[in-house]
Design a protein around this motif. Structure first.
Motif, short mmCIF file in Angstrom:
data_model
loop_
_atom_site.label_atom_id
_atom_site.label_comp_id
_atom_site.label_asym_id
_atom_site.label_seq_id
_atom_site.Cartn_x
_atom_site.Cartn_y
_atom_site.Cartn_z
N SER A 119 0.83 -1.21 0.00
CA SER A 119 0.00 0.00 0.00
C SER A 119 0.86 1.26 0.00
CB SER A 119 -0.94 0.01 1.21
OG SER A 119 -0.20 -0.01 2.41
N PRO A 121 3.83 3.83 -1.87
CA PRO A 121 4.00 4.27 -3.26
C PRO A 121 5.08 3.50 -4.03
CG PRO A 121 4.20 6.11 -1.70
CD PRO A 121 4.27 4.86 -0.91
N ARG A 277 -2.09 -8.86 -4.35
CA ARG A 277 -3.22 -7.95 -4.17
C ARG A 277 -4.48 -8.70 -4.55
NH1 ARG A 277 -0.40 -2.85 -4.30
NH2 ARG A 277 1.56 -3.08 -5.45
N ALA A 278 -5.58 -8.41 -3.85
CA ALA A 278 -6.82 -9.14 -4.11
C ALA A 278 -7.39 -8.76 -5.46
CB ALA A 278 -7.83 -8.82 -3.04
N HIS B 96 -9.46 -1.47 0.41
CA HIS B 96 -8.34 -2.13 -0.26
C HIS B 96 -8.15 -1.60 -1.68
CE1 HIS B 96 -8.40 -5.86 2.59
NE2 HIS B 96 -7.98 -4.76 3.17
N THR B 99 -6.39 1.76 -1.39
CA THR B 99 -4.99 1.75 -0.95
C THR B 99 -4.09 0.86 -1.79
OG1 THR B 99 -5.61 0.05 0.64
CG2 THR B 99 -5.56 2.31 1.44
N LEU B 101 -4.42 -2.42 -2.26
CA LEU B 101 -4.35 -3.82 -1.83
C LEU B 101 -5.29 -4.71 -2.62
CD1 LEU B 101 -4.06 -3.29 2.03
CD2 LEU B 101 -2.26 -3.80 0.39
N ARG B 124 -1.16 7.26 -3.09
CA ARG B 124 -0.84 6.48 -1.87
C ARG B 124 -0.07 7.29 -0.85
NH1 ARG B 124 1.01 0.85 -4.70
NH2 ARG B 124 -0.91 0.53 -5.90
N LYS B 125 0.72 8.26 -1.34
CA LYS B 125 1.45 9.11 -0.39
C LYS B 125 0.49 9.89 0.50
CE LYS B 125 5.02 11.52 -2.13
NZ LYS B 125 5.84 12.12 -3.21
N LEU B 129 -3.07 4.13 6.21
CA LEU B 129 -4.03 3.05 6.45
C LEU B 129 -3.75 2.36 7.78
CD1 LEU B 129 -6.23 0.98 5.59
CD2 LEU B 129 -4.42 -0.29 4.41
N ARG B 196 2.01 3.97 12.84
CA ARG B 196 2.58 3.63 11.52
C ARG B 196 1.78 4.32 10.41
NH1 ARG B 196 2.34 -2.51 9.63
NH2 ARG B 196 0.20 -1.85 9.26
#
Lengths: 278, 302
Positions: A119, A121, A277-278, B96, B99, B101, B124-125, B129, B196
């Motif tokens: 997730s 970059p 990844r899903a 997901h 992000t 995923l 994404r930056k 999450l 995190r």
């Protein structure tokens, strides 16, 4: 702590200064972080990841060198121990590069810790190369220690250093890529151990680490020649002792092509997010 | 005025974000939460793109299950947005896809105007999450967990070092800095996950069931914390099964069910939409279990 969250009127002096980026850009920072994580993983459990393979290699040298060496003495005019050490150095690089990458990726998939990387970059290339180089560096560390120790114990020549370095690098990267491929595709630890026990280890052992294929009867000699690891061992052996049973140029060429092809396959898997990844 | 603009002005009065650990007696030092400034945020926040814009998003798994069936959603910058729905409704799939995923089958996702699939780096930056799973690498110490995460997001070493110190202090984890994450309690792991997520100073924080299975004190601490960082300008998307949590924290709430957004609004708007008095009753209407309403239970007992 002097701080403010105001992004309007009260921006801090530090925030007004132009941001000085990393020397080689954010991509390099991401890649080094990803790679550091991989190195940190095997370094933290070095008894298992470095100690055990080193012991294993020295057991091979002791058992085969001392026991068989006393009977065989020389192969193609070279001491038997000296004949097998190049293959053992290559084998430790290969197996450790493979097992590190396959287990690291699968373990992170299990813990879902890999989601932190996925997730981010980081690009598919950065991810793929970082995972690859983790195992590559672990294999290199073990092989280097093996080489240095073997050099102290026996008179190990290095006849063609350039070929040796290029060959070892290519072999290390080949098995690192195979490890990534298996780790990405694996759904359970059994998948990884199956690949290692039933594919990688037999290929390496039957590739001629402990013997010369010239000594084998047919059809084993011909069968050995369809094993890609046979050419890798011959390359490394040529680099060390100057003896080979296969064309150096062709072997290097095909090995480089195989590494390139595997890298492309893995890069595609990371781009597609296959089983990641899903 | 956009909600984000109003909140940033509130933050400008000197608000500081700290992990309020009053219940356990900690006095954590203040930490500034400073999302990375961007042109849209600093120049003209009112005209900036929304934090999240999802358009006709479809996600079909290889098994044939369609987890999202044309979801469209917009979360304005600075808002505290709740996404509620039963298990398997599509909440986590939406997160997901946002992000990276999960790969969307069709449709588009934009984070602050950046396409989350084609221009994923910038998108994404901007996102932090905090997943429902405690997906911490057990090999790593707390410091390494945050340091590597910062690195994955391109933060420089010096910046990472400073930020780690701030976050570990803020989340009362400083004394565990060199401990491996597997030695932490569940509550500490939850705090580490949040730290995190905030490490790279995201402008958009996604909290996927952050209080599932945590004790009352930690839940309340977390509420205070995320409310504060929201006031300071961070957009938050929260999924939760605790309706009072959504009611307490969120400006707006969307109901998702069967892979579709079925209603969206403030708590009163949602209650009115379903012709009931509370968010809980509206939710029970959504899942077709209105017989479980407390009003009914009360009348049965009486």
């Amino acid at each position: 702590m002097s701080s403010t969250t105001d992004r309007g009127a009260g921006v801090t002096d530090a925030a007004r200064k132009p941001e000085r980026g990393p020397i080689l850009g954010e991509g390099w920072v991401r890649f080094t972080a990803l790679l550091s994580r991989e190195v940190s993983r095997f370094w933290k459990i070095k008894r298992q990841t470095l100690g055990a393979p080193l012991l294993e290699t020295f057991l091979y040298i002791s058992v085969f060198g001392a026991a068989l060496g006393s009977r065989i003495k020389t192969l193609h005019g070279v001491d038997y121990v000296v004949f097998i050490v190049p293959g053992l150095i290559m084998m430790s690089w290969a197996i450790n590069a493979f097992s590190n990458n396959s287990s690291s990726i699968l373990q992170q998939k299990f813990q879902r810790a890999i989601d932190d990387q996925l997730s981010s970059p980081a690009s598919p290339l950065e991810l793929m190369m970082a995972f690859s180089l983790g195992g590559f560096l672990r294999g290199m560390t073990i092989s280097t220690i093996t080489f240095l120790t073997a050099s102290v114990l026996i008179d190990l020549p290095v006849e063609h250093p350039l070929v040796l370095i290029v060959a070892l690098m290519l072999v290390g990267m080949f098995f690192a890529q195979v490890g990534v491929l298996v780790g990405v595709r694996a759904e359970q630890f059994d998948d990884v151990s199956f690949a290692q026990t039933f594919v990688i280890t037999p290929l390496i052992f039957l590739g001629g680490v402990f013997y010369s294929s010239a000594l084998l009867p047919e059809p084993w000699q011909t069968l050995t020649h369809v094993n890609p690891v046979y050419y890798m061992i011959n390359l490394v052996r040529y680099g060390f002792i100057g003896y080979t049973e296969a064309s150096v140029a062709l072997s290097l060429g095909f090995l480089a092509l195989a590494v390139g092809a595997l890298m492309l396959v893995n890069l595609r898997l990371f781009k597609r997010g296959y089983k990641l990844r899903a | 005025m956009a909600p984000g603009a109003a909140k940033r002005r509130a933050a400008g009065s000197g608000a500081l974000t700290r992990w309020s650990a009053g219940a356990t007696g900690h006095t954590a030092p203040a930490i500034a939460f400073q999302p990375v400034p961007t042109p849209s945020a600093t120049e003209s926040p009112e005209a900036g793109p929304p934090a999240l814009r999802v358009t006709d998003l479809v996600k079909q798994y290889p098994t044939g299950t369609q987890a999202l069936k044309g979801v469209s959603l917009e979360i304005p910058e600075g808002s505290f947005f709740g996404l509620l729905g039963p298990n398997g409704a599509g909440k986590s799939t939406l997160i997901h896809c946002t992000t990276g995923l999960a790969m969307p089958s069709s449709g588009s996702i934009e984070v602050f105007g950046h396409n989350a699939v084609e221009h994923y780096t910038e998108a994404r930056k901007a996102v932090g999450l905090a997943p429902q799973d405690l997906n911490i690498d057990h090999f790593l110490t707390l410091e390494e967990t945050l340091d590597f995460h910062g690195g994955y997001f391109g933060m420089r070493k010096k910046d990472r070092k400073e930020r780690i110190g701030e976050l570990l202090e803020a989340f009362s984890l400083a004394d565990k800095r060199h401990d491996r994450s597997r030695t932490l309690s569940g509550g500490m792991k939850r705090r580490l996950i949040l730290a995190r997520a905030l490490m790279h100073r995201p402008r958009f924080l996604i909290l996927d069931e952050p209080t599932a299975g945590v004790d009352v004190e930690l839940r309340l601490e977390l509420w205070h914390y995320v409310q504060q960082i929201n006031k300071e300008g961070t957009t938050i998307l929260l999924t939760t099964h605790y309706l009072e949590e959504a009611e307490q924290l969120c400006d707006r709430i969307a109901f998702i069910n069967g892979g579709e957004i079925v209603a969206e609004g403030t708590t009163p708007e949602l209650a009115a939409h379903y012709g009931v008095d509370s968010l809980e009753d509206a939710y029970l209407e959504l899942v077709g279990r209105k017989e479980l309403s407390r009003a009914h239970v009360g009348s049965d007992v009486a």
